[in-house]
Scaffold this active site. Structure first.
Site, PDB file in Angstrom:
ATOM      1  N   GLU B  29       0.738  -1.141   0.254  1.00 35.31           N
ATOM      2  CA  GLU B  29      -0.013   0.013   0.223  1.00 35.31           C
ATOM      3  C   GLU B  29       0.991   1.228   0.148  1.00 35.31           C
ATOM      4  O   GLU B  29       1.278   1.698   0.819  1.00 35.31           O
ATOM      5  CB  GLU B  29      -1.199  -0.918   1.820  1.00 35.31           C
ATOM      6  CG  GLU B  29      -1.882  -0.775   1.055  1.00 35.31           C
ATOM      7  CD  GLU B  29      -2.468  -1.333   3.007  1.00 35.31           C
ATOM      8  OE1 GLU B  29      -2.462  -1.210   3.686  1.00 35.31           O
ATOM      9  OE2 GLU B  29      -2.996  -2.712   2.133  1.00 35.31           O
ATOM     10  N   GLU B  58      -5.085  -7.449   2.457  1.00 38.14           N
ATOM     11  CA  GLU B  58      -4.123  -7.603   2.444  1.00 38.14           C
ATOM     12  C   GLU B  58      -4.064  -9.421   2.488  1.00 38.14           C
ATOM     13  O   GLU B  58      -3.350  -9.563   2.202  1.00 38.14           O
ATOM     14  CB  GLU B  58      -3.827  -7.114   4.123  1.00 38.14           C
ATOM     15  CG  GLU B  58      -3.091  -5.999   4.716  1.00 38.14           C
ATOM     16  CD  GLU B  58      -4.246  -5.363   4.452  1.00 38.14           C
ATOM     17  OE1 GLU B  58      -5.828  -5.531   4.883  1.00 38.14           O
ATOM     18  OE2 GLU B  58      -4.409  -3.714   4.118  1.00 38.14           O
ATOM     19  N   HIS B 128      -1.211  -0.626  16.727  1.00 35.01           N
ATOM     20  CA  HIS B 128      -0.424  -0.683  15.992  1.00 35.01           C
ATOM     21  C   HIS B 128       1.118  -1.035  16.446  1.00 35.01           C
ATOM     22  O   HIS B 128       2.473  -0.419  16.152  1.00 35.01           O
ATOM     23  CB  HIS B 128       0.332   1.371  15.270  1.00 35.01           C
ATOM     24  CG  HIS B 128      -0.968   1.372  14.456  1.00 35.01           C
ATOM     25  ND1 HIS B 128      -2.880   1.086  14.641  1.00 35.01           N
ATOM     26  CD2 HIS B 128      -1.201   1.746  12.999  1.00 35.01           C
ATOM     27  CE1 HIS B 128      -3.290   1.978  13.849  1.00 35.01           C
ATOM     28  NE2 HIS B 128      -2.358   1.680  12.598  1.00 35.01           N
TER      29      HIS B 128
HETATM   30  C1  LIG Z   1      -6.232  -3.856   7.366  1.00 38.68           C
HETATM   31  C2  LIG Z   1      -6.061  -2.128   7.531  1.00 38.68           C
HETATM   32  N1  LIG Z   1      -4.838  -1.780   6.130  1.00 38.68           N
HETATM   33  C3  LIG Z   1      -4.116  -0.671   5.888  1.00 38.68           C
HETATM   34  C4  LIG Z   1      -4.308  -0.432   7.005  1.00 38.68           C
HETATM   35  C5  LIG Z   1      -3.006   1.202   7.008  1.00 38.68           C
HETATM   36  N2  LIG Z   1      -4.356   2.698   7.424  1.00 38.68           N
HETATM   37  C6  LIG Z   1      -4.531   3.465   7.332  1.00 38.68           C
HETATM   38  S1  LIG Z   1      -5.593   4.127   7.546  1.00 38.68           S
HETATM   39  C7  LIG Z   1      -5.499   3.142   5.200  1.00 38.68           C
HETATM   40  C8  LIG Z   1      -6.011   4.441   4.482  1.00 38.68           C
HETATM   41  C9  LIG Z   1      -7.623   4.270   4.880  1.00 38.68           C
HETATM   42  O1  LIG Z   1      -8.768   4.418   3.681  1.00 38.68           O
HETATM   43  P1  LIG Z   1      -9.839   4.509   3.517  1.00 38.68           P
HETATM   44  O2  LIG Z   1     -10.412   3.292   4.230  1.00 38.68           O
HETATM   45  O3  LIG Z   1     -10.876   5.573   2.296  1.00 38.68           O
HETATM   46  O4  LIG Z   1     -10.231   6.043   4.331  1.00 38.68           O
HETATM   47  P2  LIG Z   1      -9.649   7.418   4.748  1.00 38.68           P
HETATM   48  O5  LIG Z   1      -8.391   7.403   5.346  1.00 38.68           O
HETATM   49  O6  LIG Z   1      -9.761   8.123   3.522  1.00 38.68           O
HETATM   50  O7  LIG Z   1     -10.850   7.980   5.712  1.00 38.68           O
HETATM   51  C10 LIG Z   1      -4.490   2.644   5.983  1.00 38.68           C
HETATM   52  C11 LIG Z   1      -3.574   2.155   4.163  1.00 38.68           C
HETATM   53  C12 LIG Z   1      -4.925  -0.099   8.679  1.00 38.68           C
HETATM   54  N3  LIG Z   1      -4.728   0.950   9.080  1.00 38.68           N
HETATM   55  N4  LIG Z   1      -5.738  -1.668   7.979  1.00 38.68           N
END
Ligand SMILES: Cc1ncc(C[n+]2csc(CCOP(=O)(O)OP(=O)(O)O)c2C)c(N)n1
Ligand SMILES: [Mg+2]
Lengths: 322, 320
Positions: B29, B58, B128
């Site tokens: 990612e 994932e 985390h």
């Molecule tokens: C399962 C998972 N994958 C990756 C992450 C790392 N991460 C945290 S927020 C995020 C992006 C999330 O995007 P979205 O669901 O569109 O929410 P937004 O941040 O746009 O509000 C990522 C990749 C995580 N916390 N959990």
């Protein structure tokens, strides 16, 4: 009975202003080092949290995300205790144990923000199923981003909710990006198409318009409460700030300046309410008091670091040498 | 003098692997933007077809990595946060790890999973901040935790060349480490420990970023005791020979390990010592508590991680 603080347009505006001002203060506190670890600012998306919560009753519940301040405040959490949580103080909503990404207030039906994308949806389904089984009228709103649309567990949750006719309102906040990844290149098919595939009524609404969100959420909540099962709302919105406050350390260019500017022109807080200026003042005072409360709250004692690890009271063995 | 940072060393290892072998590819990612520090510049250099930005799926992209590995690729999977390892535990423990045996040796899965920033990142709270290397070591997946930039370069290089699945933990507490690199960067063999400081009174086995804490404490106690600092570098398979050799000289053992105490990595080191060595004093370990969940507030987060004072106490205890 809907949430009293969101009952009229002025109340909804006040809460959106509270969220925006809260996020501005949090940003300041991150920059000055008061808040450690940073935050995921909700600015720009206020109409979604407020519009959805305006359709909920006080006893209804919600699950939230890493970008959760807006949901938590919209449901009625105390801004002083949320700020104290951001500071890791004992007066925080979670006693300083959860921080920005994990704020919860079970007394208000806030089952928690969550650090794992997509993790809230199945929890919402189970909570709704239990309420239904126990004969309670509770509806559970589950907020998640466009990124969560690609988590297997989210699709599994849609299916469970559908076959159980669970009283859930799935709220997808499509802000166009999951961190740097554009939804357009990450989501095959469409958000609503996914819900429809599981037999769940779905609609796309303007997530910058609090009244449009409230109307759509009202239909969904009504369906859930009357035994009609889950609904799905895709709210088209935009985050005005970085994905996370840490982002300013990187020179990223995944969003064109013109794109950000054009969404900012559609600011959900733009209003012609005559009392807006007075409300802004009122919110500023409220937030100043909240900040005072948070800053005055005590730091937790390191000796309490494993408190609450087990609800049963089991005490874990220390990590130090014998 | 060129100071090489840990993150830059991993970035270089990955770049060199992509350069050397067209079968190497990256799934992760925000890898195009290089947000986690592992991949900056690589998508620009090697193309979005080899350094692939993937949706937040994932489980699917990890197992897609397995599928690609079965068809001749050497995928590197980047997981932004350590807890994503919990999400893909099935993919790694039950799929990747089992292919070779269960196909009667027909298949190999040369898959590398990298977590740039494992353990506490200060202020990211319980979901985390985990360091679940013990889980992967227990399952029997090759598990690495380099402490220095040269070892990060060397172990990541070896992981990518290895024919089995490998999980590499790059502790958040080590990402800022810089090293004056004079010799050329080379692969470091999997399964080989490293003595960072020779000593004759006590062996301190330190994992990941805690190697640096152990070295500082060893220096501080130099007037009191001669402390050997042994870095296993590979947690599984453990370099038992190096451990036994060191304990043969010192006869005293302290393990410092930033993961949960019960059935953790430190427990295994103590068990090997008990089975294979004659110790002069009961061994000690400094770990997180049993079942630790790191609370958000900084003082609480710190309180559950091994600190220098606990390590000093443990060393003094085995010297008594
Ligand atoms: C399962 C998972 N994958 C990756 C992450 C790392 N991460 C945290 S927020 C995020 C992006 C999330 O995007 P979205 O669901 O569109 O929410 P937004 O941040 O746009 O509000 C990522 C990749 C995580 N916390 N959990
Ligand atoms: Mg998004």
């Amino acid at each position: 009975m809907s949430l009293p603080h969101l009952a009229d347009p002025a109340g909804r505006y006040r809460t959106m202003r509270l969220i925006r001002s809260f996020e501005e203060l949090a940003l300041e506190w991150v920059r000055s080092g008061l808040v450690v670890g940073g935050t995921h600012p909700y600015s720009g998306q206020e109409a979604v949290a407020v519009g959805v919560c305006a359709a909920l009753d006080p006893a209804d519940q919600l699950t939230s995300t890493h970008r959760g301040h807006g949901h938590v405040l919209a449901k009625g959490a105390d801004p002083g205790r949320l700020l104290a949580e951001l500071l890791g103080r004992v007066g925080g909503l979670n006693g300083g144990r959860g921080g920005s990404m994990h704020a919860a207030d079970f007394s208000l039906g806030i089952l928690g923000a969550n650090g794992i994308v997509g993790a809230g949806a199945p929890i919402a389904v189970g909570a709704a199923w239990a309420a239904q089984r126990r004969g309670e009228p509770t509806v559970v709103a589950s907020f998640f981003g466009d990124g969560a649309l690609n988590q297997g567990v989210l699709l599994e949750s849609l299916n469970l909710a559908s076959i159980w006719r669970a009283p859930v309102v799935f709220v997808c906040e499509n802000n166009g990006y999951a961190t740097t990844l554009p939804a357009a290149s990450a989501v095959g098919g469409s958000a609503c198409g996914r819900a429809a595939a599981f037999g769940i009524p779905a609609e796309t609404v303007d997530g910058m318009d609090v009244e449009a969100v409230r109307a759509a959420a009202g239909r969904a909540v009504e369906r859930a409460r009357s035994g009609g099962g889950p609904s799905f709302l895709e709210c088209l919105t935009y985050r005005f700030e970085a994905h996370h406050t840490m982002e300013r350390r990187f020179r990223l260019s995944y969003r064109a300046a013109e794109e950000v500017a054009s969404w900012r022109e559609r600011d959900p807080l733009a209003t012609d309410l005559p009392e807006a200026a007075a409300i802004d003042l009122e919110v500023a005072e409220l937030l100043a008091a909240a900040a005072g409360f948070a800053l005055a709250s005590a730091e937790p004692d390191p000796a309490t670091a494993t408190d609450h690890l087990y609800a049963s009271g089991l005490r874990p063995r220390s990590g130090a040498a014998l | 003098m060129t100071l090489l940072s840990y993150a830059k060393a991993m970035n270089r290892a990955l770049a060199d692997a992509l350069e050397a072998d067209p079968a190497v590819c990256v799934f992760g990612e925000d890898v195009g933007a290089g947000l986690a520090g592992l991949t900056p510049g690589l998508q620009q250099r090697f193309g979005a077809g080899r350094v692939v930005d993937v949706p937040l799926s994932e489980q699917a992209f990890t197992s897609a990595g397995i599928g690609a590995a079965l068809n001749g690729m050497r995928p590197v999977i980047e997981l932004q946060i350590p807890s994503l390892l919990f999400l893909v535990f099935e993919q790694l423990a039950n799929q990747a790890h089992k292919f070779s045996l269960m196909t009667g040796g027909q298949a190999r899965v040369p898959l590398t999973v990298v977590v740039p920033g494992s353990g506490s990142r200060s202020g990211w709270a319980g979901q985390h901040s985990d360091h679940p290397y013990g889980l992967f070591a227990h399952v029997g997946i090759k598990t690495l935790a380099p402490a220095t930039p040269t070892d990060a370069y060397g172990l990541l290089s070896s992981a990518i060349r290895d024919d089995d699945p490998v999980v590499l933990f790059a502790p958040a507490g080590a990402l800022g480490v810089r090293e004056d690199v004079t010799a050329p960067l080379v692969p470091v063999p999997i399964g080989a420990a490293r003595v960072h400081r020779a000593g004759s009174d006590v062996t301190v086995v330190a994992v990941g970023h805690l190697v640096h804490q152990a070295l500082a404490v060893a220096e501080e106690l130099a007037g009191e005791a001669s402390v050997e600092v042994l870095d296993p570098r590979t947690l599984y398979p453990l370099d038992r020979a190096a451990l036994v050799e060191s304990l043969g000289r010192t006869g005293r053992l302290v393990v410092v390990d930033d993961s949960n105490r019960f059935a953790g990595f430190a427990a295994e080191v103590l068990a090997v010592a008990a089975e294979e060595c004659r110790l002069l004093a009961p061994p000690r370990r400094v770990t997180r508590p049993d079942g630790a969940v790191l609370p958000f507030a900084l003082a609480l987060d710190r309180a559950l991680q091994p600190d220098a004072e606990q390590l000093r106490d443990a060393i003094r205890a085995v010297l008594k």
